[in-house]
Write a protein that holds these residues in place. Sequence first.
Motif, PDB file in Angstrom:
ATOM      1  N   ASP A 151      34.368  22.180  55.633  1.00  0.00           N
ATOM      2  CA  ASP A 151      35.140  21.197  54.888  1.00  0.00           C
ATOM      3  C   ASP A 151      35.818  21.893  53.723  1.00  0.00           C
ATOM      4  O   ASP A 151      35.152  22.408  52.819  1.00  0.00           O
ATOM      5  CB  ASP A 151      34.211  20.084  54.384  1.00  0.00           C
ATOM      6  CG  ASP A 151      34.972  18.924  53.750  1.00  0.00           C
ATOM      7  OD1 ASP A 151      36.191  19.080  53.504  1.00  0.00           O
ATOM      8  OD2 ASP A 151      34.357  17.880  53.504  1.00  0.00           O
ATOM      9  N   TYR A 153      37.183  20.751  51.246  1.00  0.00           N
ATOM     10  CA  TYR A 153      36.955  20.105  49.946  1.00  0.00           C
ATOM     11  C   TYR A 153      36.064  20.951  49.049  1.00  0.00           C
ATOM     12  O   TYR A 153      36.277  21.044  47.842  1.00  0.00           O
ATOM     13  CB  TYR A 153      36.315  18.730  50.156  1.00  0.00           C
ATOM     14  CG  TYR A 153      35.889  18.047  48.868  1.00  0.00           C
ATOM     15  CD1 TYR A 153      36.808  17.313  48.121  1.00  0.00           C
ATOM     16  CD2 TYR A 153      34.582  18.141  48.401  1.00  0.00           C
ATOM     17  CE1 TYR A 153      36.428  16.695  46.940  1.00  0.00           C
ATOM     18  CE2 TYR A 153      34.193  17.527  47.227  1.00  0.00           C
ATOM     19  CZ  TYR A 153      35.121  16.803  46.501  1.00  0.00           C
ATOM     20  OH  TYR A 153      34.745  16.204  45.324  1.00  0.00           O
ATOM     21  N   VAL A 154      35.062  21.572  49.645  1.00  0.00           N
ATOM     22  CA  VAL A 154      34.081  22.335  48.866  1.00  0.00           C
ATOM     23  C   VAL A 154      34.689  23.605  48.302  1.00  0.00           C
ATOM     24  O   VAL A 154      34.316  24.074  47.219  1.00  0.00           O
ATOM     25  CB  VAL A 154      32.852  22.665  49.740  1.00  0.00           C
ATOM     26  CG1 VAL A 154      31.850  23.500  48.959  1.00  0.00           C
ATOM     27  CG2 VAL A 154      32.208  21.384  50.248  1.00  0.00           C
ATOM     28  N   SER A 174      40.932  18.799  45.397  1.00  0.00           N
ATOM     29  CA  SER A 174      39.513  18.882  45.080  1.00  0.00           C
ATOM     30  C   SER A 174      39.311  19.476  43.688  1.00  0.00           C
ATOM     31  O   SER A 174      39.932  20.491  43.350  1.00  0.00           O
ATOM     32  CB  SER A 174      38.799  19.754  46.106  1.00  0.00           C
ATOM     33  OG  SER A 174      37.465  20.014  45.696  1.00  0.00           O
ATOM     34  N   ARG A 176      36.959  21.118  42.867  1.00  0.00           N
ATOM     35  CA  ARG A 176      36.220  22.371  43.067  1.00  0.00           C
ATOM     36  C   ARG A 176      37.134  23.557  43.339  1.00  0.00           C
ATOM     37  O   ARG A 176      36.666  24.692  43.407  1.00  0.00           O
ATOM     38  CB  ARG A 176      35.221  22.205  44.216  1.00  0.00           C
ATOM     39  CG  ARG A 176      34.244  21.056  44.007  1.00  0.00           C
ATOM     40  CD  ARG A 176      33.175  21.029  45.082  1.00  0.00           C
ATOM     41  NE  ARG A 176      32.318  19.861  44.954  1.00  0.00           N
ATOM     42  CZ  ARG A 176      31.229  19.664  45.692  1.00  0.00           C
ATOM     43  NH1 ARG A 176      30.867  20.558  46.600  1.00  0.00           N
ATOM     44  NH2 ARG A 176      30.495  18.569  45.532  1.00  0.00           N
ATOM     45  N   PRO A 216      36.677  13.878  52.464  1.00  0.00           N
ATOM     46  CA  PRO A 216      36.892  13.388  51.098  1.00  0.00           C
ATOM     47  C   PRO A 216      38.324  13.556  50.595  1.00  0.00           C
ATOM     48  O   PRO A 216      38.763  12.798  49.730  1.00  0.00           O
ATOM     49  CB  PRO A 216      35.928  14.239  50.256  1.00  0.00           C
ATOM     50  CG  PRO A 216      34.918  14.743  51.217  1.00  0.00           C
ATOM     51  CD  PRO A 216      35.614  14.889  52.518  1.00  0.00           C
ATOM     52  N   ASP A 339      36.218   8.737  46.313  1.00  0.00           N
ATOM     53  CA  ASP A 339      34.776   8.574  46.476  1.00  0.00           C
ATOM     54  C   ASP A 339      34.057   9.130  45.249  1.00  0.00           C
ATOM     55  O   ASP A 339      34.206  10.310  44.929  1.00  0.00           O
ATOM     56  CB  ASP A 339      34.328   9.318  47.740  1.00  0.00           C
ATOM     57  CG  ASP A 339      32.847   9.133  48.047  1.00  0.00           C
ATOM     58  OD1 ASP A 339      32.102   8.626  47.188  1.00  0.00           O
ATOM     59  OD2 ASP A 339      32.437   9.505  49.157  1.00  0.00           O
ATOM     60  N   ASP A 341      31.125  10.092  44.856  1.00  0.00           N
ATOM     61  CA  ASP A 341      30.253  11.207  45.204  1.00  0.00           C
ATOM     62  C   ASP A 341      31.035  12.477  45.536  1.00  0.00           C
ATOM     63  O   ASP A 341      30.493  13.584  45.442  1.00  0.00           O
ATOM     64  CB  ASP A 341      29.371  10.835  46.393  1.00  0.00           C
ATOM     65  CG  ASP A 341      28.383   9.726  46.054  1.00  0.00           C
ATOM     66  OD1 ASP A 341      27.949   9.667  44.882  1.00  0.00           O
ATOM     67  OD2 ASP A 341      28.071   8.916  46.948  1.00  0.00           O
ATOM     68  N   SER A 342      32.280  12.309  45.935  1.00  0.00           N
ATOM     69  CA  SER A 342      33.142  13.457  46.253  1.00  0.00           C
ATOM     70  C   SER A 342      34.543  13.155  45.725  1.00  0.00           C
ATOM     71  O   SER A 342      35.488  12.944  46.499  1.00  0.00           O
ATOM     72  CB  SER A 342      33.184  13.713  47.763  1.00  0.00           C
ATOM     73  OG  SER A 342      31.900  13.951  48.276  1.00  0.00           O
TER      74      SER A 342
END
Length: 352
Positions: A151, A153-154, A174, A176, A216, A339, A341-342
């Motif tokens: 993913d 996103y990370v 993201s 991140r 996400p 989200d 959480d993300s």
Amino acid sequence: MVGPREGFVDRIRQGGVHLSPSLAAAFAEVPREVFVPDGFQRRDGTWAKPADPDFLDVVYSDDVLVTKVEGGRPVSSSSQPSLMALMIETLDVRPGMTVLEVGAGTGYNAALLAALGARVISIDVQDDVVERARAALARAGVRDVRVELGDGYVGRPDEHVDRVIVTVGIAGVSPRWQTPIVAPVEHAGTHPVLRVGSDHTARVVTPAGFMVAAGPLTAAHPFPGPAPPGTIKGLRPYGETRFDPPLDPLAYRDLWYAAGVWNRRATQGAVPGREQSSLMLLDEDRTGGAVVLPDGSIGAAGRWADEYAAEATAVIDRWLDLGRPPMTAWRIVLAPGGDPDSPVLLPHTWEL
């Protein structure tokens, strides 16, 4: 370089893109056909195969090559070369940098980055796409590219990354990811490419449309989804044409972008009799609203046709009053959303 590849760089430049000598050399040297060994979908819906007489002519045109279709919907491709060039130039890649690519596609974009001297980490959520990209890069003899399943996103928090480029449409970036980031971010049913800086402000690079990411990165949708063919019926004309001649494609996109800034019902819709999608303010029923055409004429339908036609007229008036600002004139501030959480960083405020 002879045959269909000859003139490829010139065809990319014809789209108005400035190519640095190093990027022009990369496009000239990296064989695009190696990255589409199973062919691709033509614009007429048929499948082009390597044995076809015009296969290389299409490969070396300035056009997107759709390489994977699921349920009639494109899900992976090799992007239009001139768009790839513009995004890579905006990324400002230099030899020795590490680039995180979100969305592997065919591997061709990563190969171009590697040809510029970058070390590339390419991430995709589709295992078959990952395997095909790896195989194509190996056939092309490209080093310094690592294609991973995961993913995007990370990101890669455990590695130093100098640049991030995203090759799929996303709702927001993201938190991140390291900056700068070049990414197509959802706006009014399209995905204009943004350059995001360290202060989480952004500028539009170019209008574009992209296949949508999963996970996400698309959990938040600030605008309604596009209205597919057959959704909007019974459009009635409201008012006269406003632009003679009609707006050219880029100016129409400028108006479209402004509509998305001022009206959260802005998206794209398929209009009977028009080959290209149009700017639309889609009503809550998703069966009506108002369409704005390049000549400034408005058609509306549905329960709230009068109200949506008035809103569309107000968008045009405001854009004209401000002197027809181009999309590149907007300064965009991103803020957390999606989200909890993300979370993703979404376009939040705009100013000229």
